[in-house]
Design a protein around this motif. Structure first.
Motif, PDB file in Angstrom:
ATOM      1  N   LEU A 456      -0.970   9.447  -1.505  1.00 31.99           N
ATOM      2  CA  LEU A 456      -2.201   8.918  -2.079  1.00 31.99           C
ATOM      3  C   LEU A 456      -3.379   9.813  -1.704  1.00 31.99           C
ATOM      4  CD1 LEU A 456      -1.781   5.083  -1.392  1.00 31.99           C
ATOM      5  CD2 LEU A 456      -0.934   6.456  -3.302  1.00 31.99           C
ATOM      6  N   HIS A 457      -4.204  10.142  -2.691  1.00 27.73           N
ATOM      7  CA  HIS A 457      -5.390  10.947  -2.426  1.00 27.73           C
ATOM      8  C   HIS A 457      -6.622  10.080  -2.223  1.00 27.73           C
ATOM      9  CE1 HIS A 457      -2.672  13.889  -4.351  1.00 27.73           C
ATOM     10  NE2 HIS A 457      -3.228  14.702  -3.496  1.00 27.73           N
ATOM     11  N   THR A 458      -6.480   8.797  -2.478  1.00 31.12           N
ATOM     12  CA  THR A 458      -7.534   7.844  -2.156  1.00 31.12           C
ATOM     13  C   THR A 458      -6.867   6.562  -1.676  1.00 31.12           C
ATOM     14  OG1 THR A 458      -9.410   6.578  -3.027  1.00 31.12           O
ATOM     15  CG2 THR A 458      -7.625   7.083  -4.561  1.00 31.12           C
ATOM     16  N   LEU A 459      -7.457   5.940  -0.673  1.00 32.40           N
ATOM     17  CA  LEU A 459      -6.849   4.767  -0.055  1.00 32.40           C
ATOM     18  C   LEU A 459      -7.427   3.462  -0.563  1.00 32.40           C
ATOM     19  CD1 LEU A 459      -6.732   6.076   3.630  1.00 32.40           C
ATOM     20  CD2 LEU A 459      -4.971   6.236   1.858  1.00 32.40           C
ATOM     21  N   ASP A 460      -8.358   3.526  -1.528  1.00 32.97           N
ATOM     22  CA  ASP A 460      -9.006   2.302  -1.978  1.00 32.97           C
ATOM     23  C   ASP A 460      -8.176   1.521  -2.994  1.00 32.97           C
ATOM     24  OD1 ASP A 460      -9.245   3.992  -4.111  1.00 32.97           O
ATOM     25  OD2 ASP A 460     -11.436   4.065  -4.111  1.00 32.97           O
ATOM     26  N   ARG A 461      -6.964   2.036  -3.342  1.00 30.47           N
ATOM     27  CA  ARG A 461      -6.105   1.311  -4.279  1.00 30.47           C
ATOM     28  C   ARG A 461      -5.035   0.495  -3.560  1.00 30.47           C
ATOM     29  NH1 ARG A 461      -6.663   3.358  -9.351  1.00 30.47           N
ATOM     30  NH2 ARG A 461      -5.904   1.288  -9.915  1.00 30.47           N
ATOM     31  N   VAL A 462      -5.003   0.575  -2.230  1.00 27.08           N
ATOM     32  CA  VAL A 462      -4.115  -0.261  -1.425  1.00 27.08           C
ATOM     33  C   VAL A 462      -4.965  -0.963  -0.368  1.00 27.08           C
ATOM     34  CG1 VAL A 462      -2.127   1.242  -1.784  1.00 27.08           C
ATOM     35  CG2 VAL A 462      -3.616   1.619   0.190  1.00 27.08           C
ATOM     36  N   LYS A 463      -4.421  -2.022   0.199  1.00 28.92           N
ATOM     37  CA  LYS A 463      -5.120  -2.705   1.280  1.00 28.92           C
ATOM     38  C   LYS A 463      -4.902  -1.901   2.553  1.00 28.92           C
ATOM     39  CE  LYS A 463      -4.928  -7.348  -0.708  1.00 28.92           C
ATOM     40  NZ  LYS A 463      -4.507  -8.758  -0.523  1.00 28.92           N
ATOM     41  N   PHE A 464      -5.974  -1.283   3.029  1.00 30.28           N
ATOM     42  CA  PHE A 464      -5.863  -0.332   4.133  1.00 30.28           C
ATOM     43  C   PHE A 464      -6.873  -0.714   5.209  1.00 30.28           C
ATOM     44  CE2 PHE A 464      -7.238   3.545   6.268  1.00 30.28           C
ATOM     45  CZ  PHE A 464      -6.020   4.089   6.665  1.00 30.28           C
ATOM     46  N   ALA A 465      -6.446  -0.632   6.466  1.00 24.44           N
ATOM     47  CA  ALA A 465      -7.348  -0.989   7.565  1.00 24.44           C
ATOM     48  C   ALA A 465      -6.985  -0.219   8.815  1.00 24.44           C
ATOM     49  CB  ALA A 465      -7.296  -2.489   7.832  1.00 24.44           C
ATOM     50  N   VAL A 466      -8.008   0.082   9.635  1.00 25.84           N
ATOM     51  CA  VAL A 466      -7.830   0.703  10.946  1.00 25.84           C
ATOM     52  C   VAL A 466      -8.569  -0.153  11.966  1.00 25.84           C
ATOM     53  CG1 VAL A 466      -8.163   2.754  12.372  1.00 25.84           C
ATOM     54  CG2 VAL A 466      -7.710   3.004   9.930  1.00 25.84           C
ATOM     55  N   THR A 467      -7.882  -0.588  13.019  1.00 20.33           N
ATOM     56  CA  THR A 467      -8.516  -1.391  14.066  1.00 20.33           C
ATOM     57  C   THR A 467      -8.084  -0.882  15.437  1.00 20.33           C
ATOM     58  OG1 THR A 467      -6.694  -2.991  13.942  1.00 20.33           O
ATOM     59  CG2 THR A 467      -8.660  -3.463  12.641  1.00 20.33           C
ATOM     60  N   MET A 489      -4.568   0.804  15.521  1.00 19.84           N
ATOM     61  CA  MET A 489      -3.502   0.386  14.620  1.00 19.84           C
ATOM     62  C   MET A 489      -3.945   0.628  13.179  1.00 19.84           C
ATOM     63  SD  MET A 489      -1.029  -0.561  16.525  1.00 19.84           S
ATOM     64  CE  MET A 489       0.001  -1.225  15.226  1.00 19.84           C
ATOM     65  N   VAL A 490      -3.067   1.278  12.413  1.00 21.88           N
ATOM     66  CA  VAL A 490      -3.322   1.554  10.999  1.00 21.88           C
ATOM     67  C   VAL A 490      -2.358   0.704  10.187  1.00 21.88           C
ATOM     68  CG1 VAL A 490      -3.394   3.307   9.190  1.00 21.88           C
ATOM     69  CG2 VAL A 490      -3.989   3.920  11.541  1.00 21.88           C
ATOM     70  N   SER A 491      -2.882   0.011   9.181  1.00 22.56           N
ATOM     71  CA  SER A 491      -2.025  -0.803   8.325  1.00 22.56           C
ATOM     72  C   SER A 491      -2.327  -0.502   6.865  1.00 22.56           C
ATOM     73  CB  SER A 491      -2.233  -2.302   8.597  1.00 22.56           C
ATOM     74  OG  SER A 491      -3.545  -2.691   8.233  1.00 22.56           O
ATOM     75  N   ALA A 492      -1.271  -0.543   6.039  1.00 23.07           N
ATOM     76  CA  ALA A 492      -1.408  -0.350   4.596  1.00 23.07           C
ATOM     77  C   ALA A 492      -0.493  -1.348   3.910  1.00 23.07           C
ATOM     78  CB  ALA A 492      -1.045   1.078   4.203  1.00 23.07           C
ATOM     79  N   ARG A 493      -1.022  -1.975   2.848  1.00 28.27           N
ATOM     80  CA  ARG A 493      -0.246  -3.001   2.150  1.00 28.27           C
ATOM     81  C   ARG A 493      -0.413  -2.824   0.651  1.00 28.27           C
ATOM     82  NH1 ARG A 493       1.139  -8.578   3.656  1.00 28.27           N
ATOM     83  NH2 ARG A 493       1.712  -9.713   1.772  1.00 28.27           N
ATOM     84  N   LEU A 494       0.700  -2.933  -0.080  1.00 24.91           N
ATOM     85  CA  LEU A 494       0.685  -2.950  -1.536  1.00 24.91           C
ATOM     86  C   LEU A 494       1.636  -4.049  -1.987  1.00 24.91           C
ATOM     87  CD1 LEU A 494      -0.128  -1.890  -4.299  1.00 24.91           C
ATOM     88  CD2 LEU A 494       1.644  -0.145  -4.107  1.00 24.91           C
ATOM     89  N   GLY A 495       1.076  -5.110  -2.571  1.00 22.82           N
ATOM     90  CA  GLY A 495       1.895  -6.242  -2.980  1.00 22.82           C
ATOM     91  C   GLY A 495       2.588  -6.864  -1.794  1.00 22.82           C
ATOM     92  N   SER A 496       3.903  -6.930  -1.851  1.00 19.36           N
ATOM     93  CA  SER A 496       4.679  -7.572  -0.786  1.00 19.36           C
ATOM     94  C   SER A 496       5.132  -6.599   0.295  1.00 19.36           C
ATOM     95  CB  SER A 496       5.917  -8.256  -1.393  1.00 19.36           C
ATOM     96  OG  SER A 496       6.730  -7.289  -2.060  1.00 19.36           O
ATOM     97  N   VAL A 497       4.795  -5.323   0.160  1.00 14.62           N
ATOM     98  CA  VAL A 497       5.262  -4.304   1.111  1.00 14.62           C
ATOM     99  C   VAL A 497       4.105  -3.913   2.024  1.00 14.62           C
ATOM    100  CG1 VAL A 497       6.317  -2.034   1.374  1.00 14.62           C
ATOM    101  CG2 VAL A 497       6.917  -3.468  -0.595  1.00 14.62           C
ATOM    102  N   GLN A 498       4.354  -3.932   3.309  1.00 17.30           N
ATOM    103  CA  GLN A 498       3.323  -3.594   4.291  1.00 17.30           C
ATOM    104  C   GLN A 498       3.915  -2.694   5.359  1.00 17.30           C
ATOM    105  OE1 GLN A 498       1.195  -6.902   5.910  1.00 17.30           O
ATOM    106  NE2 GLN A 498       0.069  -5.704   7.415  1.00 17.30           N
ATOM    107  N   SER A 499       3.060  -1.824   5.923  1.00 13.37           N
ATOM    108  CA  SER A 499       3.484  -0.931   7.001  1.00 13.37           C
ATOM    109  C   SER A 499       2.355  -0.797   8.003  1.00 13.37           C
ATOM    110  CB  SER A 499       3.856   0.439   6.434  1.00 13.37           C
ATOM    111  OG  SER A 499       4.245   1.322   7.476  1.00 13.37           O
ATOM    112  N   THR A 500       2.726  -0.647   9.271  1.00 13.87           N
ATOM    113  CA  THR A 500       1.739  -0.411  10.328  1.00 13.87           C
ATOM    114  C   THR A 500       2.252   0.671  11.252  1.00 13.87           C
ATOM    115  OG1 THR A 500       2.697  -2.115  11.756  1.00 13.87           O
ATOM    116  CG2 THR A 500       0.916  -2.799  10.272  1.00 13.87           C
ATOM    117  N   ARG A 501       1.332   1.356  11.894  1.00 12.18           N
ATOM    118  CA  ARG A 501       1.694   2.308  12.941  1.00 12.18           C
ATOM    119  C   ARG A 501       0.494   2.495  13.851  1.00 12.18           C
ATOM    120  NH1 ARG A 501       2.233   8.538  12.452  1.00 12.18           N
ATOM    121  NH2 ARG A 501       1.689   8.190  14.637  1.00 12.18           N
TER     122      ARG A 501
END
Length: 641
Positions: A456-467, A489-501
């Motif tokens: 992705l070249h822009t992160l505003d099309r997925v639910k993205f957060a850094v805390t 912690m970085v998290s990204a979510r699209l629909g039902s799929v989510q990932s964190t690291r």
């Protein structure tokens, strides 16, 4: 009709040399032919010329004689470049067996009712251009007419305008690379770099070379710190590192090319001056162009000529990312030699996917285990182009067709893709630290039917957060600003799929120390098998412990892992040219220190960068040599051509 010298031995020369026993006067005429002949590729064989002109090279029935007075030029007005022009001539004497233009082109002689005759020429240069007409008469007379004609630009819009770098004649370029270390800038103050323009017209089989006086040049660069020194004729030379955008206008057609100035030329640096370009004009999604709408290059070459034989009908609505899209495609006329397609992020010249459709083996850059473009049979003999879009947002698709007769046709259209979790397997998150500039958070969507993630070249099309936000702040393009030491912690979510690291910030490591250069078996070298060069080129202080055997073995392990994971994707001509450098730390047991991997240098190709990253991440390095305490940092380079 050209001043340029082309390769090839014209047939008129062959005919003349066969008749070397003729009179001296005729030999002199033949000498003129031989001198003028090398300009253009021959259009007919010697046998065809002899038959057309009724020449018997073995036993001439009559000795030819000079008959220059039998031809008179009637046309005086200017000719139009790149289009057919009638050259009127008056002929006296017996019938003409054949007539040549510029000693190489066997022309058709046309006759009018008023008794005048004409030949048709298509000039491929502008300005004062020499014209030579040569005629064989039925009684053995041989006449020549030499003149100079004024050739002006055509009133028509070119089908394509290409820009050629001085080192790349005959091919279009969207990027000119200049090195400040090039000795030409210092040794020859009179030397200037140039780009050369050529225009293609639909009914001309040769491009029109355009002299600088018919072009308008405009450069866009920093006013405070200009990158280039500019000459009045459009020439340029580098002043300092940076990028500049050159716009070349011919009539109503404008082309842009990026000029990249670096301390040294790096072929993996594929910057295309995106920030200097004007915003793209909005157009309906189903718009189809015959020239690149993003102002970038064409894939035509000087051996091609433009035809209009393909038609596509792209969707007029947004489509789902990574899901097949079916596009009606019609091909009329000619026999196809090859069809290819490309996907590019709109406004960028970085290829996302490149696949020959028919014929030939599949040649993907981004996805290798599945076809992301193919032909299907449609109704009534039509074809369906099925494409899997691999860019979130807007992408430009190019379809190029080459025909057996040398015809060339290409069509461009835009696709607008929307995010979807359909067939989405996982979301990958990587944190990359660059020695220069800010770190970067890369997010990739890995779909089940594609081998590699879509970056992705822009992160505003997925639910993205850094805390928490006081450790790292992230921009919408993934640029990370490290604020203080700690873990986020970085998290990204699209629909039902989510990932964190988690990512670890150590401000002291953001500016790594220089490494010692590695030589010997582990260094970068060509194995001669067409695969990328892989080498360990840097190592931190080993405190006197001998690492040579360990590094050589580690290089072999890296190469084996590369071939296991990406041997089919990046092999031979299938690999994009680039150079990737990654540094990382190893623990005494050979495991990579978590969070220590740093992308030192990008190739400009996301697929190649990621392949190198994944190769290192999945390599099991052996324990460090005995007697060494602590961690060691390595720098590994992957180079493709």
């Amino acid at each position: 009709m050209t001043r340029s010298s082309r390769a090839g031995m014209p047939v008129v020369r062959d005919v003349c040399l066969r008749r070397k026993d003729l009179l001296v006067a005729v030999a002199a005429v033949c000498a003129v032919l031989i001198v003028l002949a090398p300009r253009v590729q021959a259009q007919a064989s010697a046998e065809e010329v002899a038959a057309k002109c009724k020449l018997d090279a073995s036993e001439p029935k009559g000795l030819p004689f000079g008959a220059d007075g039998r031809m008179k030029l009637l046309s005086t007005g200017p000719l139009k470049a790149g289009e057919p022009n009638e050259i009127s001539i008056a002929l006296t004497g017996p019938p003409v067996n054949c007539i040549f233009i510029d000693a190489v082109e066997l022309a058709e002689l046309h006759h009018r009712a008023n008794g005048t005759s004409y030949v048709v020429v298509t000039p491929t240069e502008m300005g004062k251009v020499p014209l030579v007409l040569m005629a064989f008469f039925s009684d053995g007379g041989f006449g020549t007419l030499q003149t100079e004609m004024e050739v002006v630009p055509s009133d028509r819009t070119p089908t394509a305008l290409i820009l050629q770098g001085s080192g790349e004649p005959g091919s279009d370029t969207a990027l000119v690379r200049l090195s400040l270390k090039d000795s030409r800038w210092n040794q020859d103050p009179a030397y200037w770099e140039h780009v050369y323009a050529a225009a293609f017209y639909p009914d001309s089989k040769k491009p029109v070379e355009i002299a600088p006086e018919f072009l308008k040049f405009a450069f866009k660069q920093s006013r405070e710190k200009p990158v280039l020194e500019i000459a009045k004729d459009g020439g340029f030379k580098p002043l300092r590192t940076g990028d500049a955008l050159l716009s070349v206008t011919f009539g109503n057609t404008t082309r842009e090319t990026c000029i990249q100035v670096r301390d040294d030329v790096f072929w993996g640096d594929n910057t295309r001056c995106d920030q200097l370009r004007s915003p793209r004009a909005e157009a309906p999604l189903d718009t189809v162009w015959t020239v690149n709408p993003d102002g970038l290059g064409s894939s035509i070459s000087h051996s091609d000529f433009f035809v209009s034989r393909i038609a596509v009908k792209p969707p007029d609505h947004p489509v789902a990312l990574a899901q097949p899209v079916r596009i009606p495609l019609t091909i009329t006329g000619g026999t196809i030699r090859r069809i290819t397609y490309e996907q590019k992020r709109a406004g960028s010249n970085a290829t996302l996917s490149f696949d020959p459709l028919i014929p030939g083996p599949k040649r993907p850059v981004m996805n290798s285990d599945t076809e992301d473009g193919r032909f299907l049979d449609g109704p009534d003999g039509t074809k369906i182009f099925e494409l899997i879009p691999v860019e979130l947002g807007d992408e430009t698709v190019r379809i190029t067709a080459r025909f057996e007769d040398g015809g060339f046709d290409e069509r461009f259209f835009h696709l607008r893709t929307e995010p979807t979790d359909q067939n989405l397997d996982r979301i990958d998150i990587d944190y990359r630290i660059y020695p220069l500039g800010h770190p970067h958070i890369d997010v990739g969507l890995k779909y089940k039917h594609l081998q590699n993630p879509i970056m992705l070249h822009t992160l505003d099309r997925v639910k993205f957060a850094v805390t928490p936000t006081d450790v790292v702040r992230c921009d919408s393009d993934g640029t990370a600003h490290e604020l203080k030491n700690g873990t986020a912690m970085v998290s990204a979510r699209l629909g039902s799929v989510q990932s964190t690291r988690s990512i670890r910030v150590d401000l002291a490591e953001s500016n790594p120390k220089p490494l010692d250069r590695v030589t010997g078996e582990a260094a970068l070298a060509d194995d001669g098998d067409g695969s990328p060069q892989i080498g360990i080129i840097g190592i931190s202080d080993t405190h006197g412990v001998d690492f040579r055997t360990y590094l050589g073995r580690s290089k072999r392990v890296l190469k084996a892992k590369w071939m296991e994971l990406f041997g089919r994707t990046f092999s031979g001509s299938q690999q994009p040219p680039g150079d990737v450098a990654i540094r990382f730390k190893l623990l005494p047991n050979g495991y990579i220190v978590n969070g220590s991997m740093i992308l030192d240098r990008s190739s400009g190709h996301t697929s190649l960068d990621r392949a190198a990253w994944v190769t290192i991440s999945n390599t099991r390095f052996g324990p460090l040599p005995g007697g060494f305490q602590g961690t060691v940092q390595l720098r590994v380079e992957f180079r493709t051509y």
